[in-house]
Design an enzyme around this catalytic site. Sequence first.
Site, PDB file in Angstrom:
ATOM      1  N   ARG A 186      28.663 -41.163 -13.259  1.00 15.84           N
ATOM      2  CA  ARG A 186      29.755 -41.644 -12.199  1.00 15.84           C
ATOM      3  C   ARG A 186      30.712 -40.438 -12.026  1.00 15.84           C
ATOM      4  NH1 ARG A 186      31.196 -45.409 -14.930  1.00 15.84           N
ATOM      5  NH2 ARG A 186      29.879 -47.048 -14.074  1.00 15.84           N
ATOM      6  N   SER A 216      25.259 -43.908 -16.974  1.00 14.14           N
ATOM      7  CA  SER A 216      26.353 -44.159 -16.100  1.00 14.14           C
ATOM      8  C   SER A 216      27.717 -43.719 -15.947  1.00 14.14           C
ATOM      9  CB  SER A 216      26.322 -45.990 -15.657  1.00 14.14           C
ATOM     10  OG  SER A 216      27.272 -46.242 -16.983  1.00 14.14           O
ATOM     11  N   ASN A 276      30.946 -38.215  -8.666  1.00 10.66           N
ATOM     12  CA  ASN A 276      32.162 -38.033  -7.986  1.00 10.66           C
ATOM     13  C   ASN A 276      32.888 -36.984  -7.745  1.00 10.66           C
ATOM     14  OD1 ASN A 276      33.711 -40.847  -6.938  1.00 10.66           O
ATOM     15  ND2 ASN A 276      32.713 -41.313  -8.840  1.00 10.66           N
TER      16      ASN A 276
END
Lengths: 289, 156
Positions: free
Chosen positions: A222, A218, A226
């Site tokens: 992440r 994660s 993004n």
Amino acid sequence: MAATETLTAEQYIQHHLTNLTFGLHPEHGLGLAHNSAEAAEMGFWAINLDTMFFSILLGGLFLWFFKGVAERVSAGVPGAAQNFVEWIVDFVEDNVRGSFSGKNPMVAPLALTIFAWVFLMNLMDLLPVDLVPYLFGQFMALFGADPHHVYLKIVPTTDPNATFGMALMVFIMVLYYSVKMKGVGGFLGELTLQPFGKWGMPANLVLEGISLISKPISLALRLFGNMYAGEMIFILIALLYGGSFVLNATGGVLQFVWAVFHILIITLQAFIFMVLTIVYLDMAHQEHH
Amino acid sequence: MNINLTLFAQMITFAVFVGFCMKYVWPPIVNALAERKAKIAEGLAAAERGHQEQALGEQRALELMKEAKVSAAEIVGQAQKRATDIVEEAKSDARTEGDRLLAAARAEIDQETNRAREELRERVSTLAVAAAEKILQKEINVDAHKSIVDSFAKQL
């Protein structure tokens, strides 16, 4: 200079999403990949020169600047550079003190490095999306390369190699400190004896295992997601260029608006990566969580 | 977008950066911050001490002033007493001196009077002799009659 006649929109996007890959191609031998398919065919034993160059450049910049200040640091009245550095150091130290309960002299410098490095790498996203790749293409054209096949991604954090590299190092540290603080038995016990007690061992292992593995994944995805999405939107907006005046103007305005919004995202992502690293390491240091 | 050797290269880069930061960047800056914090705390404590010392000093100054006032009053009293004494002394000195001068003047006056009297006596005797000469129209031998004249003069 975006969607020229020779490039379709798809090719343009593809061009922007391909790294400058150097490796051993099974057919063409050692060299730079000429397209994304070739880069994929190189397999694992290839290296993304652009990611490496920009990440080391930016990390070096960060360390050079901070080291310069650290050498001249004084406890008296600070200068402008020292003020700036102290502001960041204070900010990181506050976060570490707030989230990390153990004693480990490595965590705060680690957090600072992550924050500054990730922020700088993300910051590259704010450079006009075509500027550096175009200049680099023209530069390589001087050496006879076809500029359409010279790839360059200047935002290292849009390369999963960079984000997973950091996340894996954090994961290794989490494992190392888990074992160091709790012992092998303690760590295994944490994985297998909760939340259901010793009779639910398989279920415990699955739950805790997933929660453990999900941390680095994660963390890496992440940041990567993004930045990749942000970069993609810049590229898509850039597709508007080259049309009518209205489209150009709209594209310009949209680029600006997205860039302003992106300032928030790049800072936030750097901050999140730092805070989660601190939290994960804190959990690794604690007996029970 | 392929996972390749870059992954490991990035891991190593990251580890090197963290190590560098931990060894050369973080400690001096944090030390400086801690040192400044200590300095500020010290400065504040010193300021607090200064305040207390000022209050103490003010109190002490007040006490000293009170003492000084008392001793000044004492000194003024003594000085006044001394002045009175001096005046009294001077007065008595002056009186003594005056008396002495008076006595001296009196003695001188007496002396002058006596001398004047002697002179007068002599002149009168001379005058008397002269007058007698004129009256007798004949010269009297001063040397022969000196004893008479002198006895006459003494009776004056």
